[in-house]
Design a protein around this motif. Structure first.
Motif, short mmCIF file in Angstrom:
data_model
loop_
_atom_site.label_atom_id
_atom_site.label_comp_id
_atom_site.label_asym_id
_atom_site.label_seq_id
_atom_site.Cartn_x
_atom_site.Cartn_y
_atom_site.Cartn_z
N GLN A 39 0.85 -1.18 0.00
CA GLN A 39 0.00 0.00 0.00
C GLN A 39 0.88 1.24 0.00
O GLN A 39 1.66 1.45 0.94
CB GLN A 39 -0.93 0.02 1.21
N ALA A 40 0.77 2.00 -1.05
CA ALA A 40 1.49 3.27 -1.17
C ALA A 40 0.61 4.39 -0.62
O ALA A 40 -0.62 4.26 -0.57
CB ALA A 40 1.86 3.53 -2.62
N PRO A 41 1.20 5.50 -0.23
CA PRO A 41 0.41 6.61 0.31
C PRO A 41 -0.67 7.06 -0.66
O PRO A 41 -0.41 7.27 -1.85
CB PRO A 41 1.45 7.71 0.52
N LEU A 85 14.36 -2.68 -8.61
CA LEU A 85 13.35 -1.89 -7.93
C LEU A 85 13.21 -0.50 -8.53
O LEU A 85 14.19 0.10 -9.00
CB LEU A 85 13.67 -1.79 -6.44
N LYS A 86 11.97 -0.02 -8.53
CA LYS A 86 11.62 1.27 -9.09
C LYS A 86 11.00 2.15 -8.01
O LYS A 86 10.48 1.63 -7.02
CB LYS A 86 10.60 1.09 -10.21
N PRO A 87 10.99 3.47 -8.23
CA PRO A 87 10.34 4.34 -7.23
C PRO A 87 8.88 3.96 -6.99
O PRO A 87 8.39 4.10 -5.86
CB PRO A 87 10.46 5.73 -7.87
N ASP A 88 8.19 3.47 -8.02
CA ASP A 88 6.79 3.07 -7.85
C ASP A 88 6.61 1.86 -6.95
O ASP A 88 5.48 1.53 -6.57
CB ASP A 88 6.16 2.77 -9.22
N ASP A 89 7.69 1.19 -6.62
CA ASP A 89 7.60 0.05 -5.69
C ASP A 89 7.60 0.51 -4.24
O ASP A 89 7.41 -0.31 -3.33
CB ASP A 89 8.78 -0.91 -5.90
N GLY A 109 3.31 -4.99 8.62
CA GLY A 109 3.82 -4.21 7.49
C GLY A 109 5.27 -3.83 7.66
O GLY A 109 5.75 -3.63 8.77
N THR A 110 5.96 -3.74 6.54
CA THR A 110 7.35 -3.30 6.53
C THR A 110 7.54 -2.30 5.39
O THR A 110 7.05 -2.52 4.28
CB THR A 110 8.32 -4.50 6.40
N GLN A 111 8.23 -1.22 5.68
CA GLN A 111 8.37 -0.14 4.70
C GLN A 111 9.48 -0.47 3.71
O GLN A 111 10.59 -0.86 4.10
CB GLN A 111 8.70 1.18 5.41
N VAL A 112 9.17 -0.28 2.44
CA VAL A 112 10.17 -0.36 1.37
C VAL A 112 10.18 0.99 0.67
O VAL A 112 9.15 1.47 0.20
CB VAL A 112 9.84 -1.48 0.37
#
Length: 116
Positions: A39-41, A85-89, A109-112
C-alpha cells in the motif's frame, strides 16, 4: 491465533534489490496461501504476489519478471525477492496468510523505499 512477523524492508536505490521475509507462528494447522500486498500513500492496498498450497503462484503485472515469491514450508516462512526496484515500488508491504478455512491474517507491514 496466527502471528506474522515480517522483516527485510528498508531503503534502496533504483535498480537495487531487497528480500522480504515473513514467518508465521501460532495456531497453524494448514495454510492455503501466503502472499504479499503493498500500500502506497494515498492508494489502495494491492496484491503483489501470492503462493498457494500446491506451489502455484500469481503476480501483479507490475512486478512480473522482477519479483519472485517463494516459501519454506518447514519454517512456515514466505519470501519476496525484489529486484530492479523502481520508485513506484515504494510502499508498505504486508504479509498475508490464508488458513485452511480461508481466514485471512495480516502482518504489521514493513516499509520499502526506493530512492531515485
Amino acid at each position: 491465533q496466527v502471528q506474522l512477523a515480517e522483516s527485510g524492508g528498508g531503503l534502496v536505490q533504483v535498480g537495487g534489490s531487497l528480500r522480504l521475509s515473513c514467518e508465521a507462528s501460532g495456531s497453524i494447522f494448514s495454510i492455503n496461501a501466503m502472499g504479499w500486498y503493498r500500500q502506497a500513500p494515498g492508494k489502495q492496498r494491492e496484491l503483489v504476489a501470492r503462493i498457494f498450497r500446491g506451489g502455484s503462484t500469481n503476480y501483479a503485472d507490475s512486478v512480473k519478471g522482477r519479483f519472485t515469491i517463494s516459501r519454506d514450508n518447514s519454517k512456515n516462512t514466505v519470501y519476496l525477492q525484489m529486484s530492479s526496484l523502481k520508485p513506484d515500488d515504494t510502499a508498505v508491504y504486508y504479509c498475508n496468510l490464508d488458513d485452511s478455512a480461508w481466514r485471512g491474517y495480516w502482518g504489521q507491514g514493513t516499509q520499502v523505499t526506493v530512492s531515485s
